[in-house]
Design a protein around this motif. Structure first.
Motif, PDB file in Angstrom:
ATOM      1  N   MET A 282      -6.952  -0.960 -13.774  1.00 55.10           N
ATOM      2  CA  MET A 282      -6.146  -1.295 -14.957  1.00 55.10           C
ATOM      3  C   MET A 282      -6.234  -2.788 -15.273  1.00 55.10           C
ATOM      4  O   MET A 282      -6.305  -3.170 -16.442  1.00 55.10           O
ATOM      5  CB  MET A 282      -4.682  -0.896 -14.673  1.00 55.10           C
ATOM      6  CG  MET A 282      -3.827  -0.768 -15.905  1.00 55.10           C
ATOM      7  SD  MET A 282      -4.349   0.553 -17.005  1.00 55.10           S
ATOM      8  CE  MET A 282      -4.401  -0.292 -18.570  1.00 55.10           C
ATOM      9  N   LEU A 346       4.795  10.631   1.857  1.00 59.71           N
ATOM     10  CA  LEU A 346       5.558  11.872   1.750  1.00 59.71           C
ATOM     11  C   LEU A 346       6.985  11.712   1.213  1.00 59.71           C
ATOM     12  O   LEU A 346       7.849  12.531   1.485  1.00 59.71           O
ATOM     13  CB  LEU A 346       5.592  12.594   3.106  1.00 59.71           C
ATOM     14  CG  LEU A 346       4.205  12.912   3.711  1.00 59.71           C
ATOM     15  CD1 LEU A 346       4.327  13.420   5.143  1.00 59.71           C
ATOM     16  CD2 LEU A 346       3.471  13.954   2.860  1.00 59.71           C
ATOM     17  N   LYS A 350       9.144   6.469  -6.158  1.00 58.49           N
ATOM     18  CA  LYS A 350       8.811   5.061  -6.387  1.00 58.49           C
ATOM     19  C   LYS A 350      10.057   4.261  -6.022  1.00 58.49           C
ATOM     20  O   LYS A 350      11.162   4.613  -6.446  1.00 58.49           O
ATOM     21  CB  LYS A 350       8.463   4.917  -7.870  1.00 58.49           C
ATOM     22  CG  LYS A 350       8.074   3.577  -8.338  1.00 58.49           C
ATOM     23  CD  LYS A 350       6.696   3.144  -7.938  1.00 58.49           C
ATOM     24  CE  LYS A 350       5.547   3.938  -8.529  1.00 58.49           C
ATOM     25  NZ  LYS A 350       4.244   3.538  -7.968  1.00 58.49           N
TER      26      LYS A 350
END
Ligand code: NDP
Length: 355
Positions: A282, A346, A350
């Motif tokens: 990006m 896992l 965020k």
């Protein structure tokens, strides 16, 4: 002069060991400067890599700060503008344009040209704080590599990542079907339903991706056509197995290496299926495209957010001013816990600072 807490580091290492809370003051407001107060800033995997010293873009350690302020992405509210700044007002929301400007702090000063104003009407701080990395990466990768048309299918691993969640939603909004690969876990069923709620068509584990019946299901989803795009967040065996499900002339786009394993591309896919392999970053896209192109993409993404087509990423908030956080030591403990949590697998969440 007032001082504001910031998360600073002066050497590389384990994020939870090297980050410390430092009190910084802002320089006097110059004519073209803007003072901002951050609203929210996420902890992305790249931020962890920067702190570990393994990211290709290195910070500048400065004596004034006693190191560098951590954090790359975030949304802030304007609190003061210099006398030459006429196109921003107090209360406007802005995003930093440069990467690695240090967003894990309550207040900062930017030059006007280093900020992008956003129309935040109907957009949450969490969405605005996370839009320039995850949904933007998803947006570019779904649009720029393979000519997809309505009903086509794309594959992705790491499908529960922030990028993966955005891929599912953008693809759904654009009429593209998704095959989503995640690591196996005890609560796989629950994760599968959550991804389906976002719009995922097929959700499978890494192990299932190798099974012949899955190849058949993928073909059926594409009404007889195998997928032409695979988005690779993981590398290693996960990527190899995913690429086997690509159709003739398919594209694999690698944007993450979560398994830390190298990418092995099947020879036969190159020779007989004309596989095309790409990398996406990006940061490179931002460097190579104008601010107006960036603004147009963000406008599109915010429109989707307003329409409920792009939801906030699944997240957990770490509030700088939370009840029970006492003094700089308390804040340091909170921040270290947050970065440690972000480094764990896992969790499907965020970790996001709010200020
Ligand atoms: P998130 O923190 O939201 O998610 C991390 C993802 O990685 C989860 O899906 C997690 O799944 C998975 N994961 C963690 N450890 C492993 C492992 N050992 N093996 C396989 N999967 C693992 O991440 P983001 O969406 O922000 O980023 C995902 C990746 O994309 C990162 O590598 C990041 O650096 C990269 N990225 C690259 C960009 C670019 O421009 N190239 C831009 C944005 C992101 P699980 O639940 O199974 O742990």
């Amino acid at each position: 002069t007032a001082t504001y807490p910031a998360l600073v580091y002066s050497k590389y290492g384990r994020p939870e060991d090297i980050l410390r809370v430092s009190r910084l003051s802002l320089p006097p407001l110059a004519k073209s400067s803007v003072n901002v107060q951050f609203l929210a800033a996420p902890i992305n995997p790249a931020d962890i890599n920067v702190l570990q010293g393994t990211y290709p873009v290195k910070p500048t350690f400065s004596d004034d700060i006693g190191g560098a302020v951590a954090g790359n992405e975030g949304v802030a509210r304007v609190v003061a503008v210099g006398s030459d700044v006429h196109d921003l007002s107090v209360g406007d929301w802005v995003l930093p344009l440069a990467s690695g400007s240090g967003t894990w702090r309550t207040h900062a000063q930017y030059s006007r040209d280093d900020l992008l104003q956003i129309d935040h009407d109907g957009v949450s701080p969490i969405t605005a704080a996370t839009v320039t990395v995850n949904p933007s990466t998803a947006y570019r990768m779904v649009r720029d590599f393979a000519p997809l048309k309505t009903g086509d299918v794309l594959l992705q691993n790491g499908a529960n990542s922030g990028v993966g969640q955005a891929v599912i939603q953008l693809a759904r909004a654009w009429g593209i079907r998704t095959v989503n690969i995640v690591r196996s876990r005890p609560n796989f069923g629950e994760l599968k339903s959550e991804l389906q709620e976002l719009g995922a068509d097929l959700v499978i584990t890494e192990d299932e991706a190798r099974r012949p019946e899955i190849a058949a299901a993928v073909k059926e989803l594409g009404e007889g056509h195998m997928p032409s795009l695979a988005l690779n967040c993981v590398g290693g065996k996960s990527a190899t197995n995913m690429i086997r499900l690509l159709g003739h002339g398919g594209h694999v786009v690698t944007y993450g290496g979560m398994s830390r394993e190298p990418l092995t591309l099947p020879t036969s896919a190159f020779i007989f299926k004309d596989l095309k392999a790409h990398g996406f970053w990006m940061t490179r896209w931002y460097n190579e495209h104008s601010t107006s192109e960036r603004a147009a993409m963000l406008k599109d993404l915010f429109k989707m957010a307003r329409e409920g087509k792009l939801k906030e990423p699944w997240h957990r908030v770490w509030k700088f001013s939370a009840n029970g956080v006492k003094g700089d030591e308390g804040l340091q403990t909170l921040c270290r816990e947050a970065v440690a949590e972000a480094g764990k697998g896992l969790t499907s969440r965020k970790q996001i600072f709010t200020f």
